[in-house]
Design an enzyme around this catalytic site. Structure first.
Site, PDB file in Angstrom:
ATOM      1  N   LYS A   5      -3.177   7.646 -12.488  1.00 57.05           N
ATOM      2  CA  LYS A   5      -2.888   6.678 -11.432  1.00 57.05           C
ATOM      3  C   LYS A   5      -3.907   6.811 -10.304  1.00 57.05           C
ATOM      4  CE  LYS A   5       1.422   5.882 -10.347  1.00 57.05           C
ATOM      5  NZ  LYS A   5       2.778   6.003  -9.729  1.00 57.05           N
ATOM      6  N   THR A  47      13.235   7.043  -5.296  1.00 56.27           N
ATOM      7  CA  THR A  47      14.574   7.644  -5.319  1.00 56.27           C
ATOM      8  C   THR A  47      15.453   6.815  -6.249  1.00 56.27           C
ATOM      9  OG1 THR A  47      15.185   6.377  -3.331  1.00 56.27           O
ATOM     10  CG2 THR A  47      14.418   8.639  -3.008  1.00 56.27           C
ATOM     11  N   GLU A  59      11.335   1.654   5.054  1.00 60.33           N
ATOM     12  CA  GLU A  59      10.502   0.500   4.684  1.00 60.33           C
ATOM     13  C   GLU A  59      11.384  -0.702   4.404  1.00 60.33           C
ATOM     14  OE1 GLU A  59      10.414  -1.001   1.572  1.00 60.33           O
ATOM     15  OE2 GLU A  59      11.674   0.381   0.433  1.00 60.33           O
ATOM     16  N   GLU A  63       9.110  -7.455  -2.592  1.00 60.15           N
ATOM     17  CA  GLU A  63       8.118  -7.605  -3.651  1.00 60.15           C
ATOM     18  C   GLU A  63       7.643  -9.052  -3.681  1.00 60.15           C
ATOM     19  OE1 GLU A  63       8.674  -5.779  -7.412  1.00 60.15           O
ATOM     20  OE2 GLU A  63       9.982  -4.214  -6.620  1.00 60.15           O
ATOM     21  N   CYS A 108      15.762  -1.903  -5.863  1.00 65.84           N
ATOM     22  CA  CYS A 108      16.325  -1.556  -4.550  1.00 65.84           C
ATOM     23  C   CYS A 108      17.805  -1.891  -4.422  1.00 65.84           C
ATOM     24  CB  CYS A 108      15.532  -2.246  -3.438  1.00 65.84           C
ATOM     25  SG  CYS A 108      13.867  -1.602  -3.225  1.00 65.84           S
ATOM     26  N   LYS A 121      20.623  -0.205  -6.979  1.00 63.32           N
ATOM     27  CA  LYS A 121      20.770   1.258  -6.876  1.00 63.32           C
ATOM     28  C   LYS A 121      21.087   1.687  -5.448  1.00 63.32           C
ATOM     29  CE  LYS A 121      16.494   2.706  -5.137  1.00 63.32           C
ATOM     30  NZ  LYS A 121      16.192   3.738  -4.126  1.00 63.32           N
ATOM     31  N   ARG A 130      12.957  -3.587 -13.313  1.00 63.27           N
ATOM     32  CA  ARG A 130      14.068  -2.670 -13.078  1.00 63.27           C
ATOM     33  C   ARG A 130      15.347  -3.447 -12.786  1.00 63.27           C
ATOM     34  NH1 ARG A 130      11.562   0.999  -8.437  1.00 63.27           N
ATOM     35  NH2 ARG A 130      10.737  -1.073  -7.883  1.00 63.27           N
TER      36      ARG A 130
END
Length: 453
Positions: free
Chosen positions: A48, A99, A165, A169, A277, A280, A347
């Site tokens: 990466k 996380t 934050e 997206e 986000c 979860k 996700r």
């Protein structure tokens, strides 16, 4: 962004490190370099780091590749795997690792945060500031502060702050460079000043700032996401009622939107929310509240989650209804795989969940997405994938719109109709023009609206 704006950090600005170069970290590192800061990005994955140093963003985000090129050419940005180098370089260290939800519970997996902070702290031998940006359960910052004091050679000279934050997206560059607010969770005036120095160009542009304690700063992100998820699930709950009584949820949402106490943003019915986000975060928040003995206060979030998941099964039901009640052997064109347009993030994507449910019910499902196909193939190799929209629609018994990419919204119903076996469509996002499709001979269905207008 002008050249003047891209070099607006002061000569005395702190040098920044960004720990973790995933979606949040890479975006933050790139944008801070464009604002004039010297930035060192850190990741444990050499491949990466190599891709970023070569000017390649390892995920899809509009505008970010061009920003990375400019940042690297400025000489203010580079990436490394070396924590010792990061500790020596940085004055302020932003922790931006993931996380995710734990595999065995709704709780957040903090192993990546703990590992990153521990690895960095082991090399901190002078006064410096660690700033968490990751979304974490309340109380994490206090625990990490104690960990840092124990592990860092500089001990109490290392402080910890929290700066949540709020990236969307598809709009990450804009949200980083021109956020709607900044939140600083700090324990000293020195830490607050270090953060002010680290965001000077953004603050000088007039961005609102909230300075608070660590616990409140941790709660801001999950509270915001919980409110947003609740608003989305609320209108989808109304869609369930509308379907039962023959009402139109779009008209209902429009009427509600004119009430200034409610507003129209995110009051849009459809397939619901997904991504890395909202789902979860609300689950982890409810879990943490239970651990703290106040689970009843946010118990409603479990129903918010349940409403959201019911929309997926109801979308499958609409497809089943359009093919006469039995999906076995029916060809379904699934338009969309990403959880939202302008992203390749799959996700907890409602689109792929619906595609998998249709496949499990016996349908032959062909999926197409402009950006997320590679990720979808890796995660769900059992599904079929198409090369473009019309390839997916070829000989389909039903088309189902699952992600509202603009190229799907702009399709001519007549042209699309020339590729399918039967003109039947389920609009899972209320993104299409029902009259245009019905006028072209399509059987059109959408969540929360009557079968015929």
């Amino acid at each position: 962004m002008s050249e003047q704006q891209s070099n607006s950090a002061s000569p005395a600005a702190p040098r920044l490190t960004v720990i973790g170069t995933g979606y949040l970290g890479a975006t933050h590192a790139i944008c801070m370099a464009l604002l004039g800061y010297e930035v060192l990005g850190v990741d444990v994955l050499p491949e990466k780091v190599a891709r970023l140093n070569a000017g390649e963003v390892p995920f899809f985000e509009p505008g970010l590749p061009e920003c990375l090129t400019k940042a690297l050419e400025s000489g203010r940005l580079r990436f490394t795997t070396d924590y010792a180098q990061a500790a020596a370089f940085g004055d302020v260290h932003f922790v931006c690792v993931g996380t995710p939800q734990r595999k065995d519970s709704p709780a957040a997996d903090l192993s990546y945060v703990d590992a990153a902070v521990s690895a960095l702290a082991a090399h901190l031998d002078r006064k410096t500031l660690i700033v968490g940006k990751s979304t974490v359960p309340v109380g994490t910052a206090a625990r990490l502060a104690e960990l840092v004091r124990t592990v860092a050679p500089a001990g109490d000279e290392v402080e910890l702050a929290w700066n949540p934050e709020f990236l969307r997206e598809g709009y990450a560059v804009e949200d980083t460079m021109r956020p709607d607010r900044l939140v600083f969770g700090v324990e000293s005036e020195w830490a607050e000043q270090r953060l002010r120095d680290s965001f000077a160009p953004i603050l000088e542009a007039g961005t609102p700032l909230v300075v608070t304690d660590l616990a409140t700063a941790e709660l801001v992100k999950v509270a915001a996401n919980s409110f947003l998820a609740t608003k989305i699930s609320y209108i989808n709950a109304m869609a369930e009622v509308c379907e039962t009584v023959g009402a139109d949820v779009n008209s209902l949402a429009e009427a509600l939107s004119h009430d200034p106490r409610i507003g129209g943003r995110f009051l849009k019915p459809g397939l619901g929310f997904g991504g890395g986000c909202l789902p979860k975060d609300i689950r982890a928040f409810a879990h943490r509240a239970e651990e703290l003995g106040v689970g009843q206060a946010v118990a409603f979030l479990r129903e918010v989650d349940a409403i959201n998941n019911r929309r997926r099964e109801r979308t499958v039901d609409l497809v089943r209804e359009l093919v006469g009640g039995d999906l076995q052997g029916k060809r379904v064109a699934a338009l969309g795989a990403a959880f939202k347009p302008n992203s390749d993030d799959i996700r907890d994507a409602p689109a792929l969940d619906v595609a998998r449910r249709l496949n499990a019910a016996g349908a032959i499902v062909r999926v197409y997405d402009p950006e997320a196909l590679d990720n979808a193939r890796r995660a769900y190799p059992d599904l079929e994938y198409a090369s473009d929209t019309f390839d997916a629609a070829r000989d389909a018994d039903v088309v189902v719109l699952l992600t509202e990419w603009s190229e799907f919204r702009e399709i001519d119903p007549e042209v699309l109709g020339s590729h399918v076996a039967r003109r039947a469509i389920v609009d899972g996002r209320h993104a299409l023009d029902p009259q245009a499709y019905r006028g072209a001979g399509w059987a059109y269905r959408a969540l929360g609206t009557p079968a015929e207008a």
